[in-house]
Scaffold this motif. Sequence first.
Motif, mmCIF file in Angstrom:
data_model
loop_
_atom_site.group_PDB
_atom_site.id
_atom_site.type_symbol
_atom_site.label_atom_id
_atom_site.label_comp_id
_atom_site.label_asym_id
_atom_site.label_seq_id
_atom_site.Cartn_x
_atom_site.Cartn_y
_atom_site.Cartn_z
ATOM 1 N N LYS A 215 0.844 -1.197 0.000
ATOM 2 C CA LYS A 215 0.000 0.000 0.000
ATOM 3 C C LYS A 215 0.875 1.241 0.000
ATOM 4 O O LYS A 215 1.569 1.514 0.969
ATOM 5 C CB LYS A 215 -0.921 -0.006 1.214
ATOM 6 C CG LYS A 215 -1.995 -1.043 1.076
ATOM 7 C CD LYS A 215 -3.045 -0.954 2.131
ATOM 8 C CE LYS A 215 -4.149 -1.932 1.809
ATOM 9 N NZ LYS A 215 -5.074 -2.084 2.906
ATOM 10 N N VAL B 92 -2.692 3.631 -3.100
ATOM 11 C CA VAL B 92 -4.048 3.544 -2.554
ATOM 12 C C VAL B 92 -4.649 4.928 -2.344
ATOM 13 O O VAL B 92 -5.863 5.065 -2.183
ATOM 14 C CB VAL B 92 -4.108 2.746 -1.234
ATOM 15 C CG1 VAL B 92 -3.874 1.270 -1.501
ATOM 16 C CG2 VAL B 92 -3.120 3.277 -0.219
ATOM 17 N N THR C 206 -10.775 2.626 0.833
ATOM 18 C CA THR C 206 -11.741 1.888 0.031
ATOM 19 C C THR C 206 -13.024 2.711 -0.100
ATOM 20 O O THR C 206 -13.259 3.660 0.657
ATOM 21 C CB THR C 206 -12.119 0.548 0.692
ATOM 22 O OG1 THR C 206 -12.720 0.839 1.961
ATOM 23 C CG2 THR C 206 -10.899 -0.329 0.897
ATOM 24 N N THR C 207 -13.866 2.304 -1.078
ATOM 25 C CA THR C 207 -15.152 2.973 -1.249
ATOM 26 C C THR C 207 -16.010 2.791 0.010
ATOM 27 O O THR C 207 -16.777 3.685 0.377
ATOM 28 C CB THR C 207 -15.874 2.411 -2.488
ATOM 29 O OG1 THR C 207 -14.975 2.485 -3.597
ATOM 30 C CG2 THR C 207 -17.119 3.211 -2.812
ATOM 31 N N VAL D 38 -12.205 5.395 -7.010
ATOM 32 C CA VAL D 38 -12.358 4.547 -5.827
ATOM 33 C C VAL D 38 -12.824 5.362 -4.621
ATOM 34 O O VAL D 38 -13.825 5.032 -3.972
ATOM 35 C CB VAL D 38 -11.031 3.831 -5.473
ATOM 36 C CG1 VAL D 38 -11.212 2.937 -4.253
ATOM 37 C CG2 VAL D 38 -10.540 3.010 -6.653
ATOM 38 N N THR D 39 -12.099 6.427 -4.330
ATOM 39 C CA THR D 39 -12.487 7.249 -3.179
ATOM 40 C C THR D 39 -12.575 8.738 -3.519
ATOM 41 O O THR D 39 -12.878 9.544 -2.654
ATOM 42 C CB THR D 39 -11.478 7.079 -2.016
ATOM 43 O OG1 THR D 39 -10.174 7.383 -2.500
ATOM 44 C CG2 THR D 39 -11.492 5.669 -1.475
#
Lengths: 265, 280
Positions: free
Chosen positions: A139, A177, B148-149, B234-235
């Motif tokens: 990540k 991420v 994450t969503t 995604v976010t």
Amino acid sequence: MRGFPYLFLVLALLPGGCGSDLPAPTADSEPQTLTVFAAASLTDAFTEIGKNFESANPGLTVTFNFAGSQALRTQIEEGAPADIFASANKTEMDTLVTSAHVQQGIPQIFLNNKLVVILPANNSAGLSKLEDLAEPGIKLVLAAEEVPVGKYTRQALEQMSDQFGSDFKDKVLANVVSNEDNVKQVVAKVQLDEADAGIVYTSDSVAAPELKTIEIPNELNVIAEYPIAPLVNSANVDLATAFINYLLSPDGQSVLRKWGFAPPE
Amino acid sequence: MAQVAGESSRDFLNLMNKLKSFSDAKWMFILPGIFLLALFLLPLLALLVRSINDDFFTYALSEQAFKALRLSLITSTITTGGAVMFGTPLAYILARWRFRFKSWVELLIDLPIVLPPSVAGLALLIAFGRRGLFGSMLNVVGISLPFTTAAVVLAQTFVAAPLYVRSARIGFTEIDEQLEEAAHVEGANQWQLFWEVMFPLAGRALLSGAILTWTRALGEFGATILFAGNLEGVTQTMPMAIYLGFERNLGIALSLSVVLIIVSVFLLMLTKRLEKRERD
């Protein structure tokens, strides 16, 4: 019940009424304020330098607005009152020169900064070298492409691709991420161990000594030059110039070095 | 206040009364109202005016804008659905049952409304982050929420769901208890009572609560950026894309802001219409 609506009116007019009754500050006792708009990466160093400069100039208050250089540039263009602009890249400073907020030829480079990989203290992903950044599944948190450090990060990854294989950059970017809106957020996410690695300025890693780092060799690194200049609209040009001179003096430079910045070349 | 008395003509008296009532009452309401309305209107107007340029459609119809808008609509709708599903029973309990620590529960529901979103985001990260107090347990079974969503939805729920619960609780509280007793006498059980009496009667309060939650979730920014981060598709929700656009180019931020305003106005009009139909 009748008096109630009046109350609204009184409340609505209150700030205006009060303001005009305030005594105007007298000229000789007027405390001076120097407002510095500085890139977020300068937060720690400038806070310390600001305190030093204040104690050297009694009666002076230095206030800072730390944010992404673009956001600061936009705020200045929109008329935010500032005396000094310290940018993390030349682009934003050049834009202000073009729009005549900064005088041509005045900005000077006052420090250099470069990139470093930071890892959480426990390094649970077991990263040890730059190539590990392409390891699938780790990540990675970077600064967004929109902010200077994010732009430099992608340039550095490009240069690493020449050495580690042409798909290195893509593999690394696939591990991202989050693209954080400023470099301090990248540090925070790694400090909280929510990310396995991040790429920030060396100055940010100095401000977070508990983090592990992986150095990026100079030939793969991107050297960021930070320009600084007084703003044309500043009401305190003399003070602003004095502050900039202090930054460039051995005293100022030693504080900058303490926070991980390199002197200008 | 002095009255014009005695021999004055009736017309004059009438005029004075009119003027007096005019200045007494109406303007005392209108002036402060206009002041506040101007504060709402002027910034939005400025945004619209400044966004009109050649690049508006380039930015407004960009893929980034589309992805961000889609993510915002999806996550805020899920948030609203979740708030209705989990919040309605809670609101019903708060409206009708008496139990110990009830005021503490109510305080807990009101707290996220007054907390700054940055505190909410930090709290969520500390609780449900990978190394968080509870997140580390989730991590053991392979669930990692940040970035994450799902984290976007959680952040939105944290800040927006209390608005629904509050509204629904008030809706249920306002229903005449005699109606319930009557239904009870008729032999309705608790479940029927809720579904066939309470739920329809509180309909409007539930709907306006859901709208509040939806629009608040659509605008959520502070908690999301801390807990969910920012990754396109995604976010990266609309407010996030606007904030980052501000870092890159004011034109992008302006265009996306206008798109979000248009979408919000459309949603509000749509829900107002639904509300009206409910009333008729």
